[in-house]
Design an enzyme around this catalytic site. Structure first.
Site, PDB file in Angstrom:
ATOM      1  NE  ARG A 260      24.487  73.847  42.354  1.00  0.00           N
ATOM      2  CZ  ARG A 260      24.101  74.997  41.796  1.00  0.00           C
ATOM      3  NH1 ARG A 260      23.045  75.615  42.277  1.00  0.00           N
ATOM      4  NH2 ARG A 260      24.761  75.516  40.792  1.00  0.00           N
TER       5      ARG A 260
ATOM      6  NE  ARG B 259       5.856  72.078  50.503  1.00  0.00           N
ATOM      7  CZ  ARG B 259       5.269  70.899  50.622  1.00  0.00           C
ATOM      8  NH1 ARG B 259       4.765  70.290  49.579  1.00  0.00           N
ATOM      9  NH2 ARG B 259       5.194  70.309  51.797  1.00  0.00           N
TER      10      ARG B 259
ATOM     11  CD  GLU C 181      16.896  81.018  45.258  1.00  0.00           C
ATOM     12  OE1 GLU C 181      17.192  79.818  45.351  1.00  0.00           O
ATOM     13  OE2 GLU C 181      17.431  81.795  44.446  1.00  0.00           O
TER      14      GLU C 181
ATOM     15  CG  HIS D  43      16.408  70.218  42.364  1.00  0.00           C
ATOM     16  ND1 HIS D  43      17.322  70.925  41.645  1.00  0.00           N
ATOM     17  CD2 HIS D  43      15.472  71.114  42.757  1.00  0.00           C
ATOM     18  CE1 HIS D  43      16.969  72.206  41.600  1.00  0.00           C
ATOM     19  NE2 HIS D  43      15.842  72.346  42.268  1.00  0.00           N
TER      20      HIS D  43
ATOM     21  CG  ASP E 136      19.344  78.439  48.368  1.00  0.00           C
ATOM     22  OD1 ASP E 136      20.556  78.313  48.557  1.00  0.00           O
ATOM     23  OD2 ASP E 136      18.769  77.999  47.357  1.00  0.00           O
TER      24      ASP E 136
ATOM     25  NE  ARG F  66      15.967  77.346  39.052  1.00  0.00           N
ATOM     26  CZ  ARG F  66      16.562  77.080  40.233  1.00  0.00           C
ATOM     27  NH1 ARG F  66      16.364  77.880  41.266  1.00  0.00           N
ATOM     28  NH2 ARG F  66      17.307  76.007  40.382  1.00  0.00           N
TER      29      ARG F  66
END
Length: 922
Positions: free
Chosen positions: A753, A619, A541, A151, A581, A420
């Site tokens: 996002r 997290r 989420e 990320h 989210d 994923r």
């Protein structure tokens, strides 16, 4: 408003002050030498004005800042930004080094182990009467795994991180060794060289990261920390257990703590993660592991010069020697070297067979490759047993011990890569497979019950739906191909190479069964045998999905067909909970509460079906994305939430802060293990909070949810306020990750996002996702409960770990916020009425939230109970705040139409510097 306590520097923190002054002086000298005295003078003037503005919101200081910044040339502006960025970076390094210094000082002085250490938890277990057998059962069954993700919130380049690590190493050497005057001078000069190199190195990447670049960046932490520190962690744990229970000296622990990764397997919203990328990631990881083993074997051979005329060897070692291609007469009396040469030759052959990777040092001869990492470990065990049986056990406890453990933990794949993908993609893929096989099925139009029935019926047969003679859409073909690559990887590197499939946006049983069907297509699920080769992990989420996840899993686990598949997975079902989210959807307070309730619902459902739950916590680094201290977060979960271990994502800049320094890295791994052991063994069925507390939290959450949703989703023009008052638009062009910032081209917050949402609010220093709604919630609660409302909240804080952790994290994020700086970002909003209306609400809620927090926690100032973080902010923010002021001026010019490349670069430099200074911004 000054909301941090300006405490005096205690004696124990004087070395930190000295380090910061030393590094600041060296950087100042570098700026003078490279850019001239005039630039350095401007840096000092901006810093002093910024400090005054920070402390007092002084209008004179505001005008001085604006005048100084407006008078800068383009070249000067970027040099000023770089100076403040590096001041902040160097202060961070000094602070990290001081933390290590204090930890070591405590270890030397303390008569009892420190809370949060594995020694502390083991001592508590011993006092509680936990038997060695119970401990062994924990180590046998648990999986503890920090999972590295790509990320995009780590803005620093690897080149910068490497140089900063050199600075840290030089500070550590000064700290631990009594240096002579000449050595001090040499150390000073070495620091000056590194700082000069930093100054002359570009902070920014010139090109956008590709996924394989992210893989390479992730692999660097294995060099920094994991490959050596994980074996040391296990050795230390085994030795501590032996000290507590001498009878366990011979016992070696299973490898329950392992590293995972999403880098190269996370396809959700990232079109650049393909089957080819997954193959490359697997190969890069494998090469990293094999190269490490080969180097360690080479060093081990250099150490093990034992002579048969002086030592005896075991029969099985003699057999290993006879199989070795090493026939050198120079080593005919050195049995261990000959055996190690044979192991090296087999491993070199393995590297070529698996990855077409040629060892840097040629083997002494040909040898067959290993079929598995278990075979390598078996050969290393022969060395160990021979040494132990023949008076050389001490030798077995050094490099060989670490290498044996590394071979077990990392095997030939290094780290488990999760796959994923979004449930919507699975739905479209399965729909197309059915339509191509049986036109008119209309899978996507079916109700949930009908979908489940269709999928269960299909899963009873081993016949695949996909045909090599049918041309599928690009999306479906890509999904099928990546699963075939995963199956091939399991055959190639072992089942642990790709063991998990995470489903984003899961909200029903059919989402899980769709993935089961797709796994069957690749041979990763065999219906006749009831064998499932991967864990299917639903990720819940949104607020609604968290509220429903208990019933979804209850329905799933009630299916006999799925229960049969779980039998092949040890009757463990993993569930992932999304913090990011859910926070963007419902705000900080409601997100935390719904996550807590979701865990309770899952615990109840799993207990009914006699299945063990393993939670995977998604997290982020910031509090707004579930960040905060891991130890407290694990212990704050409901009793029974930690059953079969735990997995936790490690994201962005948090990876560097936790794992770029080996000693800090090992400490963080130990904290994770200690907290999980504590939760599973010492408080597995901790009593539930009082009903009064649960009811209060439900009421607070409802108030906070209404306040947050009203602002973010119901206020006319709020989306425009967000886009104009933050750097969200400019973040999209910063080369910090391969993933797009939005799921669509829309500017709607719903489509944004969570990472850029949190990142944008962090940059303008408002940190809205980490606190908004709390002040309103407490106000409404007190209005409804005027007699005892505050007393109840204070009791909740004293007695309930969940509420303590929630407020502690809010304390941290509010201390990092700065309403004065946020007010300057608000000025970027063009429409005055919108600007004034929204910022008035933001300021009011910020003030109310601080007041409520301090009242409930019983503090006079923020961070009163966290002096370490208070010190950190005091040291760093005088260098961080000016970057915000410069960023605001550059944004004004850029949005007024100035497209000069140096101005755009300056904005990107400020984003980089602010993110690095905040340390957990996204």
């Amino acid at each position: 408003m000054q909301h941090l306590n300006p405490v005096e520097i205690p004696d124990k923190d004087l070395p930190l002050r000295d380090d910061i002054r030393l590094l600041g002086r060296i950087l100042g000298d570098t700026v003078r030498m490279q850019e001239g005295e005039a630039v350095f003078a401007i840096v000092e003037r901006i810093r002093q004005s910024s400090v005054r503005f920070h402390r007092e919101e002084d209008e004179t200081a505001r005008h001085e800042l604006e005048a100084t910044l407006n008078g800068l040339s383009r070249g000067q502006t970027n040099q000023i930004i770089r100076a403040f960025s590096y001041f902040s970076h160097l202060a961070n390094i000094a602070e990290d080094q001081h933390h290590i210094r204090r930890t070591r000082a405590h270890a030397l002085a303390a008569s009892a182990p420190r809370e949060g250490s594995i020694a502390y938890t083991l001592a508590r277990a011993h006092e509680a009467g936990i038997s060695r057998a119970q401990l062994q059962a924990f180590f046998d069954d648990a999986l503890i795994s920090p999972v590295l993700t790509a990320h995009p919130t780590e803005v620093r380049r690897k080149s910068t991180i490497d140089r900063e690590m050199e600075v840290a190493q030089l500070l550590a050497e000064r700290d631990r060794i009594q240096l002579t005057p000449d050595e001090v001078a040499a150390s000073d000069e070495a620091l000056r060289r590194v700082v000069l190199t930093l100054w002359q190195t570009s902070i920014l990447r010139r090109t956008k990261l590709a996924v394989v670049d992210e893989v390479a960046n992730g692999l660097s932490y294995y060099d920094y920390t994991f490959l050596r520190e994980l074996p040391r962690f296990y050795a230390g744990l085994e030795d501590q257990l032996s000290a507590i229970d001498p009878a366990s000296k011979a016992a070696e622990l299973p490898s329950f703590l392992r590293i995972g990764s999403w880098i190269g397997g996370d396809r959700d919203g990232n079109p650049f993660v393909t089957a080819e990328v997954l193959q490359r990631a697997l190969r890069m990881q494998s090469r990293q592991a094999l190269n490490f083993y080969l180097d360690e074997l080479h060093r081990l051979g250099g150490e093990f010069s034992l002579d048969t005329r002086l030592v005896t060897v075991s029969a099985e070692l003699q057999g290993l020697i006879e199989r070795s291609p090493d026939r050198s007469p120079r080593r005919q009396d050195e049995p261990y070297r000959r055996a190690i040469s044979g192991i090296y030759a087999r491993l070199a052959a393995t590297a070529w067979a698996l990855d077409q990777f040629e060892a840097s040092r040629h083997a002494v001869g040909d040898a067959p490759p290993y079929a598995s990492a278990a075979e390598l470990r078996a050969d290393l065990d022969i060395l160990h047993r021979s040494l132990a049986a023949n008076g050389s056990a001490t030798l077995a406890r050094g490099r060989l011990r670490s290498l044996r453990r590394a071979a077990e933990v990392f095997a030939f794949h290094l780290a488990a890569i999760d796959l994923r993908q979004n449930s919507n993609v699975h739905e479209r893929t399965v729909d197309e497979l059915f339509e191509m096989t049986c036109p008119g099925t209309g899978y996507r139009g079916l109700a949930e019950d009908a979908r489940i029935a269709l999928l269960l019926g299909e899963l009873k047969t081993a016949r695949p739906l996909a045909s090599p003679f049918v041309t599928y859409s690009a999306e479906t073909a890509a999904e099928l191909t990546i699963l075939r690559i995963a199956a091939e990887a399991q055959r190639h590197y072992g089942k642990a190479a790709v063991p998990n499939y995470v489903i984003s946006k899961a909200d029903g049983v059919s989402d899980i069964l769709e993935v089961a069907l797709l796994l069957r297509e690749a041979g990763l699920l065999r219906p006749r045998e009831g064998d499932l080769a991967m864990n299917i992990v639903p990720l819940f989420e949104t607020i609604e999905d968290l509220r429903n996840c208990g019933s979804v899993l209850d329905s799933l686990l009630a299916l006999p067909e799925y229960q049969r598949l779980l039998d092949s997975r040890g009757r463990v079902q993993e569930v992932m909970l999304g913090y990011s989210d859910s926070n963007k959807d419902g705000g900080f307070l409601t997100s935390g509460w719904e996550l807590y309730k979701a865990e309770i619902a899952l615990i109840d459902a799993f207990r009914r079906h006699d299945v063990r739950l393993r939670l995977f916590h998604g997290r982020g680094g910031s509090v707004g994305r579930g960040g905060g201290p891991s130890y407290q977060a694990i212990l704050a979960q409901p009793g029974g939430a930690v059953q079969a271990g735990i997995r936790i994502t490690e994201q962005g800049e948090v990876i560097a802060s936790k794992y770029s320094h080996p000693e800090v890295g090992r400490r963080n791994l130990e904290i994770l293990a200690a907290a999980t052991l504590d939760a599973m063994l010492l408080q597995p069925d901790r009593a539930a909070p009082r009903d009064e507390y649960l009811a209060a939290m439900e009421e607070l959450s409802a108030h906070a949810y209404r306040s947050y949703r009203n602002l973010v989703y119901e206020t006319e023009g709020f989306e425009r306020y967000f886009w104009e008052s933050t750097v969200i638009g400019e973040i999209a062009n910063l080369n910090i990750g391969s993933r797009p910032a939005s799921r669509t081209n829309s500017r709607r917050i719903k489509d944004l996002r969570a990472i850029p949402w949190v990142f944008g609010w962090a940059q303008c220093r408002l940190m809205l996702p980490g606190w908004y709604g709390f002040g309103s919630a407490v106000k409404a609660w007190l209005a409804a409960h005027p007699q005892d409302g505050m007393a109840v909240l204070q009791a909740m804080y004293r007695e309930w770990p969940f509420f303590q952790t929630l407020l502690s994290n809010m304390d941290m994020v509010l201390a990092k916020s700065d309403i004065a700086i946020a007010s300057r970002y608000a000025e970027l909003v063009e429409e005055a009425a919108l600007r004034d209306a929204v910022f008035r609400r933001l300021r009011g809620e910020w003030q109310d939230s601080i007041a409520a927090l301090l009242a409930v926690m019983g503090q006079e100032v923020l961070l009163e109970r966290n002096p370490l973080l208070a010190r950190s902010i005091r040291n760093r923010f005088p260098y961080l705040d000016p970057l915000n002021h410069v960023q605001i001026e550059l944004l004004k010019r850029h949005r007024a139409g100035d497209t000069d490349e140096r101005l755009v670069q300056g904005i990107h430099l400020t984003i980089n510097g602010i993110a690095a200074g905040l340390r957990n911004s996204g």
